[in-house]
Motif scaffolding. Structure first.
Motif, PDB file in Angstrom:
ATOM      1  N   PHE A   1     -11.871 -10.409   0.991  1.00 24.89           N
ATOM      2  CA  PHE A   1     -11.590  -9.141   0.319  1.00 24.89           C
ATOM      3  C   PHE A   1     -12.658  -8.103   0.645  1.00 24.89           C
ATOM      4  O   PHE A   1     -12.358  -6.913   0.748  1.00 24.89           O
ATOM      5  N   MET A   2     -13.899  -8.535   0.817  1.00 24.41           N
ATOM      6  CA  MET A   2     -14.972  -7.597   1.165  1.00 24.41           C
ATOM      7  C   MET A   2     -14.660  -6.883   2.472  1.00 24.41           C
ATOM      8  O   MET A   2     -15.051  -5.733   2.673  1.00 24.41           O
ATOM      9  N   GLU A   3     -13.932  -7.547   3.378  1.00 19.07           N
ATOM     10  CA  GLU A   3     -13.618  -6.962   4.679  1.00 19.07           C
ATOM     11  C   GLU A   3     -12.374  -6.081   4.629  1.00 19.07           C
ATOM     12  O   GLU A   3     -12.212  -5.201   5.468  1.00 19.07           O
ATOM     13  N   THR A   4     -11.492  -6.319   3.665  1.00 26.06           N
ATOM     14  CA  THR A   4     -10.210  -5.598   3.634  1.00 26.06           C
ATOM     15  C   THR A   4     -10.112  -4.551   2.528  1.00 26.06           C
ATOM     16  O   THR A   4      -9.197  -3.721   2.555  1.00 26.06           O
ATOM     17  N   ARG A   5     -11.031  -4.561   1.574  1.00 22.52           N
ATOM     18  CA  ARG A   5     -10.905  -3.679   0.415  1.00 22.52           C
ATOM     19  C   ARG A   5     -11.006  -2.201   0.777  1.00 22.52           C
ATOM     20  O   ARG A   5     -10.505  -1.346   0.058  1.00 22.52           O
ATOM     21  N   PHE A   6     -11.645  -1.898   1.919  1.00 20.81           N
ATOM     22  CA  PHE A   6     -11.806  -0.494   2.296  1.00 20.81           C
ATOM     23  C   PHE A   6     -10.481   0.135   2.707  1.00 20.81           C
ATOM     24  O   PHE A   6     -10.376   1.358   2.763  1.00 20.81           O
ATOM     25  N   SER A   7      -9.468  -0.701   2.972  1.00 23.20           N
ATOM     26  CA  SER A   7      -8.141  -0.149   3.269  1.00 23.20           C
ATOM     27  C   SER A   7      -7.494   0.439   2.021  1.00 23.20           C
ATOM     28  O   SER A   7      -6.499   1.155   2.122  1.00 23.20           O
ATOM     29  N   LEU A   8      -8.055   0.136   0.838  1.00 26.56           N
ATOM     30  CA  LEU A   8      -7.546   0.683  -0.412  1.00 26.56           C
ATOM     31  C   LEU A   8      -8.252   1.984  -0.808  1.00 26.56           C
ATOM     32  O   LEU A   8      -8.018   2.510  -1.892  1.00 26.56           O
ATOM     33  N   LEU A   9      -9.114   2.476   0.060  1.00 27.30           N
ATOM     34  CA  LEU A   9      -9.833   3.723  -0.207  1.00 27.30           C
ATOM     35  C   LEU A   9      -9.145   4.892   0.495  1.00 27.30           C
ATOM     36  O   LEU A   9      -8.464   4.701   1.512  1.00 27.30           O
ATOM     37  N   PRO A  10      -9.329   6.124  -0.016  1.00 32.46           N
ATOM     38  CA  PRO A  10      -9.995   6.449  -1.282  1.00 32.46           C
ATOM     39  C   PRO A  10      -9.072   6.188  -2.463  1.00 32.46           C
ATOM     40  O   PRO A  10      -7.859   6.371  -2.355  1.00 32.46           O
TER      41      PRO A  10
ATOM     42  N   SER B   1       3.411  10.354   4.690  1.00 33.72           N
ATOM     43  CA  SER B   1       2.328  11.036   5.382  1.00 33.72           C
ATOM     44  C   SER B   1       1.437  10.095   6.192  1.00 33.72           C
ATOM     45  O   SER B   1       0.552  10.553   6.912  1.00 33.72           O
ATOM     46  N   ILE B   2       1.640   8.774   6.050  1.00 26.94           N
ATOM     47  CA  ILE B   2       0.838   7.822   6.810  1.00 26.94           C
ATOM     48  C   ILE B   2       1.739   7.048   7.758  1.00 26.94           C
ATOM     49  O   ILE B   2       2.973   7.066   7.632  1.00 26.94           O
ATOM     50  N   SER B   3       1.147   6.350   8.700  1.00 27.59           N
ATOM     51  CA  SER B   3       1.912   5.647   9.726  1.00 27.59           C
ATOM     52  C   SER B   3       2.637   4.438   9.143  1.00 27.59           C
ATOM     53  O   SER B   3       2.205   3.874   8.125  1.00 27.59           O
ATOM     54  N   PRO B   4       3.737   4.009   9.776  1.00 27.75           N
ATOM     55  CA  PRO B   4       4.458   2.823   9.288  1.00 27.75           C
ATOM     56  C   PRO B   4       3.582   1.579   9.231  1.00 27.75           C
ATOM     57  O   PRO B   4       3.785   0.718   8.365  1.00 27.75           O
ATOM     58  N   VAL B   5       2.618   1.459  10.139  1.00 29.83           N
ATOM     59  CA  VAL B   5       1.735   0.292  10.134  1.00 29.83           C
ATOM     60  C   VAL B   5       0.901   0.253   8.858  1.00 29.83           C
ATOM     61  O   VAL B   5       0.703  -0.807   8.252  1.00 29.83           O
ATOM     62  N   GLN B   6       0.414   1.411   8.416  1.00 31.24           N
ATOM     63  CA  GLN B   6      -0.399   1.479   7.208  1.00 31.24           C
ATOM     64  C   GLN B   6       0.414   1.217   5.946  1.00 31.24           C
ATOM     65  O   GLN B   6      -0.154   0.897   4.907  1.00 31.24           O
ATOM     66  N   ARG B   7       1.724   1.347   6.040  1.00 33.65           N
ATOM     67  CA  ARG B   7       2.579   1.132   4.866  1.00 33.65           C
ATOM     68  C   ARG B   7       3.055  -0.315   4.742  1.00 33.65           C
ATOM     69  O   ARG B   7       3.704  -0.661   3.763  1.00 33.65           O
ATOM     70  N   GLU B   8       2.752  -1.151   5.720  1.00 37.51           N
ATOM     71  CA  GLU B   8       3.243  -2.527   5.696  1.00 37.51           C
ATOM     72  C   GLU B   8       2.498  -3.367   4.662  1.00 37.51           C
ATOM     73  O   GLU B   8       1.271  -3.289   4.549  1.00 37.51           O
TER      74      GLU B   8
ATOM     75  N   PRO C   1       0.798  -1.224   0.000  1.00 36.79           N
ATOM     76  CA  PRO C   1       0.000   0.000   0.000  1.00 36.79           C
ATOM     77  C   PRO C   1       0.829   1.270   0.000  1.00 36.79           C
ATOM     78  O   PRO C   1       1.977   1.301   0.430  1.00 36.79           O
ATOM     79  N   ARG C   2       0.199   2.319  -0.533  1.00 40.30           N
ATOM     80  CA  ARG C   2       0.663   3.694  -0.421  1.00 40.30           C
ATOM     81  C   ARG C   2       2.120   3.887  -0.843  1.00 40.30           C
ATOM     82  O   ARG C   2       2.996   4.193  -0.045  1.00 40.30           O
ATOM     83  N   VAL C   3       2.357   3.692  -2.115  1.00 39.70           N
ATOM     84  CA  VAL C   3       3.672   3.920  -2.706  1.00 39.70           C
ATOM     85  C   VAL C   3       3.604   5.201  -3.530  1.00 39.70           C
ATOM     86  O   VAL C   3       2.673   5.395  -4.320  1.00 39.70           O
ATOM     87  N   THR C   4       4.556   6.077  -3.339  1.00 40.90           N
ATOM     88  CA  THR C   4       4.616   7.297  -4.152  1.00 40.90           C
ATOM     89  C   THR C   4       5.500   7.046  -5.368  1.00 40.90           C
ATOM     90  O   THR C   4       6.559   6.427  -5.261  1.00 40.90           O
ATOM     91  N   VAL C   5       5.036   7.503  -6.522  1.00 40.33           N
ATOM     92  CA  VAL C   5       5.792   7.391  -7.772  1.00 40.33           C
ATOM     93  C   VAL C   5       6.030   8.816  -8.264  1.00 40.33           C
ATOM     94  O   VAL C   5       5.085   9.534  -8.586  1.00 40.33           O
ATOM     95  N   THR C   6       7.284   9.218  -8.314  1.00 45.47           N
ATOM     96  CA  THR C   6       7.640  10.593  -8.667  1.00 45.47           C
ATOM     97  C   THR C   6       8.210  10.656 -10.079  1.00 45.47           C
ATOM     98  O   THR C   6       9.158   9.934 -10.398  1.00 45.47           O
ATOM     99  N   GLY C   7       7.629  11.498 -10.910  1.00 43.61           N
ATOM    100  CA  GLY C   7       8.141  11.692 -12.256  1.00 43.61           C
ATOM    101  C   GLY C   7       7.876  10.533 -13.195  1.00 43.61           C
ATOM    102  O   GLY C   7       8.683  10.246 -14.077  1.00 43.61           O
ATOM    103  N   ALA C   8       6.727   9.864 -13.054  1.00 44.22           N
ATOM    104  CA  ALA C   8       6.385   8.763 -13.959  1.00 44.22           C
ATOM    105  C   ALA C   8       5.987   9.303 -15.329  1.00 44.22           C
ATOM    106  O   ALA C   8       5.560  10.453 -15.463  1.00 44.22           O
ATOM    107  N   ASN C   9       6.113   8.461 -16.336  1.00 43.68           N
ATOM    108  CA  ASN C   9       5.753   8.845 -17.699  1.00 43.68           C
ATOM    109  C   ASN C   9       4.242   8.893 -17.835  1.00 43.68           C
ATOM    110  O   ASN C   9       3.557   7.886 -17.651  1.00 43.68           O
TER     111      ASN C   9
END
Length: 331
Positions: free
Chosen positions: A182-191, A161-168, A16-24
């Motif tokens: 997946f129905m229980e975990t998909r909300f972690s991919l929002l927004p 900008s998010i906690s280390p736990v959320q980035r695991e 989760p939550r990977v930043t991509v800088t300067g992508a094409n």
């Protein structure tokens, strides 16, 4: 649910939550605004090679899905004058002086910054039996290896900008209960929104065009119709009316691979090719239609996954099962 390929896989790996800088941002000769899905498949294959070299040779990647949480296109908007209206233009950078001390030419580039989550389909049966500490160590290796790579020429990093736990990274086992899990975990991919395949919408649009004013319409006409809004003036009502079809969903044209326009050349047959150890093929882009869908509207992680397919000679394309599963559910 239909699996995205004929090869079984044991888990879905979410980074989760990977930043991509300067992508094409120029995904093909006629589309822009988000990297082509082929870029992310290339990143996945590079990750596969790196992870195997790091000692995880039993970890095999089969497909990738991308959930975009935020994006910022490197572009400026200005007034283009009468008859032109507002114009978007890519922001360009000045290159350093060349070896002769001359000003280097500006080559137009389109760049974009992204905040995304990756969903990989992975085969590693060992994870189902291994201790949690071992799995966590393996995921840490994969995560740190991914951060050394590039996605669509953009540099990767974890979102600070998010906690280390959320980035695991976390796993979902590809079990018969995958949909309920997946129905229980998909909300972690929002927004966020994920680009899924909607080739069925392209075919349906072609049928619509042929049944109305464009009897001789082809697939390119149908594709272009997703890029524009057509209006006509109703003299009786005294107002403008939209005549182009209104799409059901956030549908966009997108490249989905390549098709060969020459014979396949042997390794080293093409002078000065990038890699003389592999065959070479001149290709052009293949286009279809995709849809941006929020993860909370997707019932299975299978529908997020794109995988490579070479079903026909000379065709290299990316496939996604969302359309097939959507049609099956509608039936």
């Amino acid at each position: 649910m239909t699996c995205p390929d004929n090869v079984s896989f044991s888990h879905f790996l979410v980074i989760p939550r990977v930043t991509v800088t300067g992508a094409n941002a120029i995904s093909s000769p006629i589309t822009y605004g988000f990297p082509s899905i082929t870029n992310f498949l290339g990143m996945m294959w590079a990750l596969q090679r790196k992870v195997s070299s790091a000692g995880l040779s039993d970890v095999t990647f089969h497909g990738v899905g991308v959930v975009c949480h935020a994006s910022r296109l490197h572009a400026a908007r200005f007034w283009g004058g009468s008859g032109v209206g507002m114009v978007n233009t890519f922001s360009q950078t000045r290159n350093p002086l060349n070896s002769r001390g001359q000003v280097a030419p500006i080559i137009e580039e389109g760049r974009i910054n992204l905040n995304v989550s990756f969903v990989f389909s992975v085969n590693c049966p060992r994870w189902s039996l291994a201790p949690a500490s071992t799995v966590k160590s393996d995921l840490s290796i994969i995560l740190h290896t991914l951060m050394t790579l590039r996605a669509a020429s953009g540099t990767l990093d974890q979102d600070p900008s998010i906690s280390p736990v959320q980035r695991e990274p976390w796993l979902l086992g590809n079990t018969p209960n995958i949909e309920s899990e997946f129905m229980e975990t998909r909300f972690s991919l929002l927004p966020g929104f994920s680009l899924v395949g909607r080739h069925d919408a392209l075919i349906e649009r072609l049928r619509h065009l042929r049944s109305t004013s464009m009897v001789e319409a082809n697939l390119m006409d149908a594709l272009v119709s997703f890029c524009r809004h057509e209006w006509s003036y109703n003299q009786h009502a005294g107002e403008w009316e939209r005549t182009s079809p209104i799409s059901d969903g956030w549908l966009v044209p997108m490249p989905v691979g390549y098709v060969g326009i020459s014979d396949l050349s042997g390794p080293g047959d093409i002078p000065e090719s990038r890699d003389n150890s592999v065959p070479h093929h001149f290709v052009e882009s293949i286009y279809s239609v995709g849809e941006w869908v929020s993860p909370h509207r997707i019932s299975s992680p299978v529908d997020l996954i794109w995988h490579a397919d070479r079903g026909q000679s000379g065709i290299y394309r990316c496939l996604n099962s969302y359309s097939a599963n959507r049609i099956h559910e509608d039936d």
